[in-house]
Design a protein around this motif. Sequence first.
Motif, mmCIF file in Angstrom:
data_model
loop_
_atom_site.group_PDB
_atom_site.id
_atom_site.type_symbol
_atom_site.label_atom_id
_atom_site.label_comp_id
_atom_site.label_asym_id
_atom_site.label_seq_id
_atom_site.Cartn_x
_atom_site.Cartn_y
_atom_site.Cartn_z
ATOM 1 N N ALA A 214 0.817 -1.220 0.000
ATOM 2 C CA ALA A 214 0.000 0.000 0.000
ATOM 3 C C ALA A 214 0.850 1.270 0.000
ATOM 4 N N LEU A 215 2.184 1.114 0.120
ATOM 5 C CA LEU A 215 3.041 2.315 0.048
ATOM 6 C C LEU A 215 3.265 2.747 -1.398
ATOM 7 N N GLN A 216 3.013 1.854 -2.367
ATOM 8 C CA GLN A 216 3.252 2.200 -3.776
ATOM 9 C C GLN A 216 2.481 3.482 -4.127
ATOM 10 N N LYS B 271 7.815 9.382 -0.064
ATOM 11 C CA LYS B 271 8.614 8.797 1.024
ATOM 12 C C LYS B 271 8.739 9.756 2.215
ATOM 13 N N ALA B 272 9.008 11.015 1.945
ATOM 14 C CA ALA B 272 9.183 11.975 3.049
ATOM 15 C C ALA B 272 7.865 12.176 3.814
ATOM 16 N N GLU B 273 6.745 12.246 3.072
ATOM 17 C CA GLU B 273 5.438 12.404 3.741
ATOM 18 C C GLU B 273 5.105 11.174 4.589
ATOM 19 N N THR B 274 5.483 9.992 4.071
ATOM 20 C CA THR B 274 5.217 8.748 4.807
ATOM 21 C C THR B 274 6.030 8.716 6.093
ATOM 22 N N GLN B 275 7.287 9.143 6.004
ATOM 23 C CA GLN B 275 8.138 9.169 7.193
ATOM 24 C C GLN B 275 7.555 10.128 8.232
ATOM 25 N N PRO C 113 6.605 -6.653 6.220
ATOM 26 C CA PRO C 113 6.097 -6.105 4.955
ATOM 27 C C PRO C 113 5.202 -4.894 5.189
ATOM 28 N N PRO C 114 5.140 -3.971 4.239
ATOM 29 C CA PRO C 114 4.166 -2.869 4.335
ATOM 30 C C PRO C 114 2.743 -3.426 4.245
ATOM 31 N N PRO C 115 1.723 -2.601 4.573
ATOM 32 C CA PRO C 115 0.338 -3.077 4.437
ATOM 33 C C PRO C 115 0.053 -3.533 3.001
ATOM 34 N N VAL C 116 -0.905 -4.461 2.893
ATOM 35 C CA VAL C 116 -1.266 -5.041 1.587
ATOM 36 C C VAL C 116 -1.917 -3.992 0.675
ATOM 37 N N LEU C 117 -1.593 -4.065 -0.617
ATOM 38 C CA LEU C 117 -2.211 -3.159 -1.597
ATOM 39 C C LEU C 117 -3.529 -3.763 -2.085
ATOM 40 N N PRO D 56 2.399 -10.837 -5.885
ATOM 41 C CA PRO D 56 2.406 -10.230 -4.547
ATOM 42 C C PRO D 56 1.467 -9.033 -4.426
ATOM 43 N N ARG D 57 0.980 -8.812 -3.217
ATOM 44 C CA ARG D 57 0.218 -7.592 -2.868
ATOM 45 C C ARG D 57 1.043 -6.771 -1.884
ATOM 46 N N THR D 58 2.106 -7.328 -1.397
ATOM 47 C CA THR D 58 3.122 -6.646 -0.581
ATOM 48 C C THR D 58 4.254 -7.650 -0.385
#
Length: 249
Positions: free
Chosen positions: A93-95, A99-103, A121-125, A148-150
């Motif tokens: 779900a990070l796709q 990156k800076a906003e996520t941090q 793993p990051p949350p599933v997309l 994959p979904r993540t």
Amino acid sequence: MAYTLVLLRHGNSEWNQKNLFTGWVDVRLSEQGRAEAKRAGELLAESGLLPDVLHTSVLSRAIQTADIALDEADRLWIPVRRSWRLNERHYGALQGLDKAETQEKYGNEQFMLWRRSFDVPPPVLDDDSEWSQVGDPRYADLADSDLPRTECLKDVIARMLPYWQSDIIPDLETGKTVLVTAHGNSLRALVKHLEGIGDADIAELNIPTGIPLVYRLGDDFMPLAPGEYLDPEAAAAGAAAVAAQGDKK
Ligand code: DG2
């Protein structure tokens, strides 16, 4: 006998430039990335490291990088194999997120767990996300359970190493110089295997864009010495820039 393996992360992509998590989203090279790919080809030619066979992911940024670099080294004609197993780590779900906003939103600890931990793993997309790969024709032959979904780095190692064994080692075995053009995290997975880096220490490893990394391998297809970048100074600066991506705003 020593076998020669050259690893190359694609040049800077349009989404690297925008500082977005990319994963399996199929973005193109930026102008800077095309220049890096050209320079990579020059470095290969100058060092006399002319690839005999190419393995790439099925993502355009790796394919474009290989084409530009091989053109520069006058090796466009070599045989090419492509596999989804060399794709970037699926970023879930990070796709598509900055990156800076996520941090900033989740804090540095969570951000680094998603980005550099071995097994978180990051949350599933969601399949209905605009950044999902469900229905993408290039994955038509994949069982749904393989799409994959993540993914965390551990997952990448599990799907990449079978290809290393079944397709890349046999090419090395014939004495060919093998070029593998792939991604920040699929190459971190391969370097972890080759250099025997521990699950915790791998967090510190960042791969710069567009600089060939050369390994001489022994009969067991493990390195005789640590890998060497063809431009070590640029590689150190590039790796530091990757490490700092969360901080860029
Ligand atoms: C980057 C790696 O992959 O990002 O998916 O955003 O190599 O295909 O540009 P690449 C992405 P980080 O893990 O370094 O944040």
